[in-house]
Design a protein around this motif. Structure first.
Motif, PDB file in Angstrom:
ATOM      1  N   VAL A 141       0.842  -1.201   0.000  1.00  0.00           N
ATOM      2  CA  VAL A 141       0.000   0.000   0.000  1.00  0.00           C
ATOM      3  C   VAL A 141       0.874   1.246   0.000  1.00  0.00           C
ATOM      4  CG1 VAL A 141      -1.832  -1.179   1.264  1.00  0.00           C
ATOM      5  CG2 VAL A 141      -0.146   0.169   2.526  1.00  0.00           C
ATOM      6  N   THR A 142       0.293   2.349  -0.424  1.00  0.00           N
ATOM      7  CA  THR A 142       0.959   3.649  -0.340  1.00  0.00           C
ATOM      8  C   THR A 142      -0.091   4.741  -0.267  1.00  0.00           C
ATOM      9  OG1 THR A 142       2.584   5.124  -1.370  1.00  0.00           O
ATOM     10  CG2 THR A 142       1.117   3.958  -2.850  1.00  0.00           C
ATOM     11  N   GLY A 143       0.208   5.795   0.519  1.00  0.00           N
ATOM     12  CA  GLY A 143      -0.658   6.964   0.582  1.00  0.00           C
ATOM     13  C   GLY A 143      -1.873   6.811   1.470  1.00  0.00           C
ATOM     14  N   LEU A 144      -2.013   5.713   2.213  1.00  0.00           N
ATOM     15  CA  LEU A 144      -3.172   5.504   3.071  1.00  0.00           C
ATOM     16  C   LEU A 144      -2.860   5.887   4.509  1.00  0.00           C
ATOM     17  CD1 LEU A 144      -3.826   3.641   0.573  1.00  0.00           C
ATOM     18  CD2 LEU A 144      -5.146   2.247   2.146  1.00  0.00           C
ATOM     19  N   GLU A 145      -3.874   6.412   5.201  1.00  0.00           N
ATOM     20  CA  GLU A 145      -3.738   6.657   6.639  1.00  0.00           C
ATOM     21  C   GLU A 145      -3.631   5.327   7.374  1.00  0.00           C
ATOM     22  OE1 GLU A 145      -3.346   9.551   7.939  1.00  0.00           O
ATOM     23  OE2 GLU A 145      -3.791  10.758   6.149  1.00  0.00           O
ATOM     24  N   ARG A 146      -3.099   5.370   8.591  1.00  0.00           N
ATOM     25  CA  ARG A 146      -2.853   4.140   9.337  1.00  0.00           C
ATOM     26  C   ARG A 146      -4.113   3.291   9.486  1.00  0.00           C
ATOM     27  NH1 ARG A 146       0.888   2.014  12.595  1.00  0.00           N
ATOM     28  NH2 ARG A 146       2.191   3.884  12.416  1.00  0.00           N
ATOM     29  N   GLN A 147      -5.252   3.924   9.792  1.00  0.00           N
ATOM     30  CA  GLN A 147      -6.486   3.165   9.977  1.00  0.00           C
ATOM     31  C   GLN A 147      -6.877   2.437   8.689  1.00  0.00           C
ATOM     32  OE1 GLN A 147      -9.740   5.512  11.422  1.00  0.00           O
ATOM     33  NE2 GLN A 147     -11.185   3.798  11.474  1.00  0.00           N
ATOM     34  N   ASP A 148      -6.770   3.130   7.565  1.00  0.00           N
ATOM     35  CA  ASP A 148      -7.103   2.495   6.292  1.00  0.00           C
ATOM     36  C   ASP A 148      -6.087   1.417   5.928  1.00  0.00           C
ATOM     37  OD1 ASP A 148      -9.309   4.134   5.983  1.00  0.00           O
ATOM     38  OD2 ASP A 148      -8.145   5.697   4.991  1.00  0.00           O
ATOM     39  N   ARG A 149      -4.824   1.663   6.250  1.00  0.00           N
ATOM     40  CA  ARG A 149      -3.787   0.678   5.979  1.00  0.00           C
ATOM     41  C   ARG A 149      -4.045  -0.603   6.776  1.00  0.00           C
ATOM     42  NH1 ARG A 149       0.252   4.076   6.615  1.00  0.00           N
ATOM     43  NH2 ARG A 149       0.943   3.323   8.630  1.00  0.00           N
ATOM     44  N   ASP A 150      -4.460  -0.435   8.041  1.00  0.00           N
ATOM     45  CA  ASP A 150      -4.765  -1.608   8.867  1.00  0.00           C
ATOM     46  C   ASP A 150      -5.969  -2.367   8.316  1.00  0.00           C
ATOM     47  OD1 ASP A 150      -2.667  -0.979  10.512  1.00  0.00           O
ATOM     48  OD2 ASP A 150      -3.891   0.010  12.045  1.00  0.00           O
ATOM     49  N   LEU A 151      -6.948  -1.629   7.801  1.00  0.00           N
ATOM     50  CA  LEU A 151      -8.122  -2.276   7.216  1.00  0.00           C
ATOM     51  C   LEU A 151      -7.729  -3.093   5.987  1.00  0.00           C
ATOM     52  CD1 LEU A 151     -11.155  -2.783   6.937  1.00  0.00           C
ATOM     53  CD2 LEU A 151     -11.333  -0.607   5.710  1.00  0.00           C
ATOM     54  N   VAL A 152      -6.869  -2.515   5.148  1.00  0.00           N
ATOM     55  CA  VAL A 152      -6.407  -3.244   3.969  1.00  0.00           C
ATOM     56  C   VAL A 152      -5.634  -4.488   4.388  1.00  0.00           C
ATOM     57  CG1 VAL A 152      -4.853  -3.158   1.984  1.00  0.00           C
ATOM     58  CG2 VAL A 152      -6.376  -1.238   2.444  1.00  0.00           C
ATOM     59  N   ARG A 153      -4.784  -4.357   5.399  1.00  0.00           N
ATOM     60  CA  ARG A 153      -3.995  -5.501   5.861  1.00  0.00           C
ATOM     61  C   ARG A 153      -4.894  -6.650   6.306  1.00  0.00           C
ATOM     62  NH1 ARG A 153       0.962  -6.544   8.725  1.00  0.00           N
ATOM     63  NH2 ARG A 153       1.511  -4.327   8.728  1.00  0.00           N
ATOM     64  N   THR A 154      -5.848  -6.363   7.190  1.00  0.00           N
ATOM     65  CA  THR A 154      -6.722  -7.421   7.693  1.00  0.00           C
ATOM     66  C   THR A 154      -7.588  -8.002   6.585  1.00  0.00           C
ATOM     67  OG1 THR A 154      -8.364  -5.754   8.370  1.00  0.00           O
ATOM     68  CG2 THR A 154      -6.775  -6.473  10.027  1.00  0.00           C
ATOM     69  N   SER A 155      -8.012  -7.148   5.654  1.00  0.00           N
ATOM     70  CA  SER A 155      -8.838  -7.623   4.544  1.00  0.00           C
ATOM     71  C   SER A 155      -8.042  -8.545   3.625  1.00  0.00           C
ATOM     72  CB  SER A 155      -9.397  -6.443   3.757  1.00  0.00           C
ATOM     73  OG  SER A 155     -10.215  -5.619   4.570  1.00  0.00           O
ATOM     74  N   VAL A 156      -6.816  -8.151   3.304  1.00  0.00           N
ATOM     75  CA  VAL A 156      -5.966  -8.974   2.433  1.00  0.00           C
ATOM     76  C   VAL A 156      -5.698 -10.325   3.077  1.00  0.00           C
ATOM     77  CG1 VAL A 156      -3.629  -9.199   1.507  1.00  0.00           C
ATOM     78  CG2 VAL A 156      -4.881  -7.060   1.211  1.00  0.00           C
ATOM     79  N   VAL A 195      -1.897  -1.075  -3.661  1.00  0.00           N
ATOM     80  CA  VAL A 195      -3.126  -0.361  -3.315  1.00  0.00           C
ATOM     81  C   VAL A 195      -2.746   1.065  -2.954  1.00  0.00           C
ATOM     82  CG1 VAL A 195      -5.046  -0.215  -1.680  1.00  0.00           C
ATOM     83  CG2 VAL A 195      -4.286  -2.451  -2.521  1.00  0.00           C
ATOM     84  N   CYS A 196      -3.369   2.040  -3.609  1.00  0.00           N
ATOM     85  CA  CYS A 196      -2.968   3.429  -3.405  1.00  0.00           C
ATOM     86  C   CYS A 196      -4.152   4.371  -3.616  1.00  0.00           C
ATOM     87  CB  CYS A 196      -1.838   3.810  -4.359  1.00  0.00           C
ATOM     88  SG  CYS A 196      -2.209   3.502  -6.108  1.00  0.00           S
ATOM     89  N   VAL A 197      -3.957   5.619  -3.165  1.00  0.00           N
ATOM     90  CA  VAL A 197      -4.958   6.664  -3.385  1.00  0.00           C
ATOM     91  C   VAL A 197      -4.317   7.888  -4.019  1.00  0.00           C
ATOM     92  CG1 VAL A 197      -6.492   5.917  -1.530  1.00  0.00           C
ATOM     93  CG2 VAL A 197      -4.613   7.481  -1.020  1.00  0.00           C
ATOM     94  N   THR A 198      -3.052   7.780  -4.403  1.00  0.00           N
ATOM     95  CA  THR A 198      -2.340   8.912  -4.976  1.00  0.00           C
ATOM     96  C   THR A 198      -1.359   8.418  -6.024  1.00  0.00           C
ATOM     97  OG1 THR A 198      -0.885  10.792  -4.497  1.00  0.00           O
ATOM     98  CG2 THR A 198      -0.590   8.796  -3.174  1.00  0.00           C
ATOM     99  N   THR A 199      -1.026   9.292  -6.945  1.00  0.00           N
ATOM    100  CA  THR A 199      -0.037   8.960  -7.975  1.00  0.00           C
ATOM    101  C   THR A 199       1.252   9.740  -7.760  1.00  0.00           C
ATOM    102  OG1 THR A 199      -0.886  10.698  -9.438  1.00  0.00           O
ATOM    103  CG2 THR A 199      -1.853   8.487  -9.645  1.00  0.00           C
ATOM    104  N   SER A 200       1.412  10.330  -6.599  1.00  0.00           N
ATOM    105  CA  SER A 200       2.566  11.199  -6.346  1.00  0.00           C
ATOM    106  C   SER A 200       3.591  10.546  -5.423  1.00  0.00           C
ATOM    107  CB  SER A 200       2.092  12.532  -5.740  1.00  0.00           C
ATOM    108  OG  SER A 200       1.408  12.283  -4.514  1.00  0.00           O
ATOM    109  N   SER A 201       3.612   9.226  -5.378  1.00  0.00           N
ATOM    110  CA  SER A 201       4.565   8.546  -4.499  1.00  0.00           C
ATOM    111  C   SER A 201       5.585   7.777  -5.310  1.00  0.00           C
ATOM    112  CB  SER A 201       3.833   7.582  -3.553  1.00  0.00           C
ATOM    113  OG  SER A 201       3.328   6.466  -4.269  1.00  0.00           O
ATOM    114  N   GLU A 202       6.744   7.503  -4.699  1.00  0.00           N
ATOM    115  CA  GLU A 202       7.778   6.705  -5.356  1.00  0.00           C
ATOM    116  C   GLU A 202       7.281   5.292  -5.633  1.00  0.00           C
ATOM    117  OE1 GLU A 202      10.418   7.701  -6.560  1.00  0.00           O
ATOM    118  OE2 GLU A 202      10.844   9.632  -5.629  1.00  0.00           O
ATOM    119  N   LYS A 203       6.470   4.772  -4.717  1.00  0.00           N
ATOM    120  CA  LYS A 203       5.923   3.428  -4.904  1.00  0.00           C
ATOM    121  C   LYS A 203       5.078   3.357  -6.180  1.00  0.00           C
ATOM    122  CE  LYS A 203       5.556   1.646  -0.177  1.00  0.00           C
ATOM    123  NZ  LYS A 203       4.590   1.167   0.840  1.00  0.00           N
ATOM    124  N   TRP A 204       4.214   4.349  -6.352  1.00  0.00           N
ATOM    125  CA  TRP A 204       3.339   4.343  -7.536  1.00  0.00           C
ATOM    126  C   TRP A 204       4.179   4.411  -8.809  1.00  0.00           C
ATOM    127  CZ3 TRP A 204       2.210   7.440 -11.735  1.00  0.00           C
ATOM    128  CH2 TRP A 204       1.020   7.140 -12.426  1.00  0.00           C
TER     129      TRP A 204
END
Length: 240
Positions: A141-156, A195-204
């Motif tokens: 993931v990249t660009g997600l707040e911690r709460q959303d990142r944790d949700l993605v982790r548990t969902s995956v 999984v991302c919400v922005t295109t302005s990161s090195e990961k993207w």
């Protein structure tokens, strides 16, 4: 050897009892048949990279009176998958074909060789071994707040996939090495989806350069809700 050459058929006691109970003709095969749990089923595999493992799975199927196919065609009834990102997986879903994990074959084998009476691999008791929607995928993931990142982790993880935070650590390294190390990390970890919400990161940028799909978090949630891996192309993140 006599079984493979044709003049002799080798049957296990469970298979013979099943034939007597169901009034089935005994199988005429060039391999031993120990149970009738997959009688009438034709199985193929997807995402099983190790040739020895594919050979083992084929032996399991044939030992339970099933048929094996290396390709997906109209006569195939079940797909056994180790990963959901494959053309076979997509085609099987389009045909409404059951997609199962490799553990399905092992479980059916264990039950059919230990329980008396007729055992069928399509019984509802084996439905829990259906292929989960994110099986075999590694998600970053990249660009997600911690709460959303944790949700993605548990969902995956609940969907059978693996969450990787490797790229988060790489970003903290010296900027001159960031792109090079990102490339090695993406390939080394075999990252499947970003999984991302922005295109302005090195990961993207790195993921786009090396062909890793960049999708919104809805891809994860919709895949879990539908019970099948949704096409990443439908969830692409092209702009912030």
């Amino acid at each position: 050897q006599l079984c493979r050459e044709g003049p002799l058929t080798v049957l296990g006691p469970h298979c013979l009892v099943s034939c007597l109970q169901a009034s089935w003709p005994v199988p005429d095969t060039r391999h031993p048949v120990y149970t009738g749990a997959l009688r009438g089923c034709v199985v193929t595999s997807s995402g099983v990279r190790d040739p020895r493992e594919r050979q083992r799975l084929q032996g399991r199927v044939e030992a339970m009176w099933g048929g094996w196919s290396d390709s997906l065609h109209d006569g195939v009834t079940h797909l056994v998958a180790a990963s959901v990102l494959s053309d076979k997986y997509k085609a099987a879903l389009g045909l409404g074909m059951p997609v199962m994990t490799t553990q399905w074959l092992d479980k059916v084998w264990a039950v059919s060789t230990s329980e008396p009476g007729l055992v069928s691999g399509v019984d509802k008791r084996f439905s829990s071994l259906k292929c989960p929607p994110l099986l075999g995928l590694t998600v970053c993931v990249t660009g997600l707040e911690r709460q959303d990142r944790d949700l993605v982790r548990t969902s995956v993880e609940s969907g059978g996939g693996e969450y990787s935070g490797v790229l988060d650590q790489v970003i903290m390294l010296a900027s001159d090495w960031t792109i090079i190390i990102l490339r090695l990390s993406l390939i080394g970890q075999e990252t499947s989806v970003l999984v991302c919400v922005t295109t302005s990161s090195e990961k993207w940028n790195a993921a786009r350069r090396w062909g890793v799909p960049c999708v919104s978090p809805h891809w994860v949630l919709d895949s879990l809700e539908r019970g099948e891996c949704m096409a990443p192309a439908e969830y692409r993140v092209e702009q912030a």
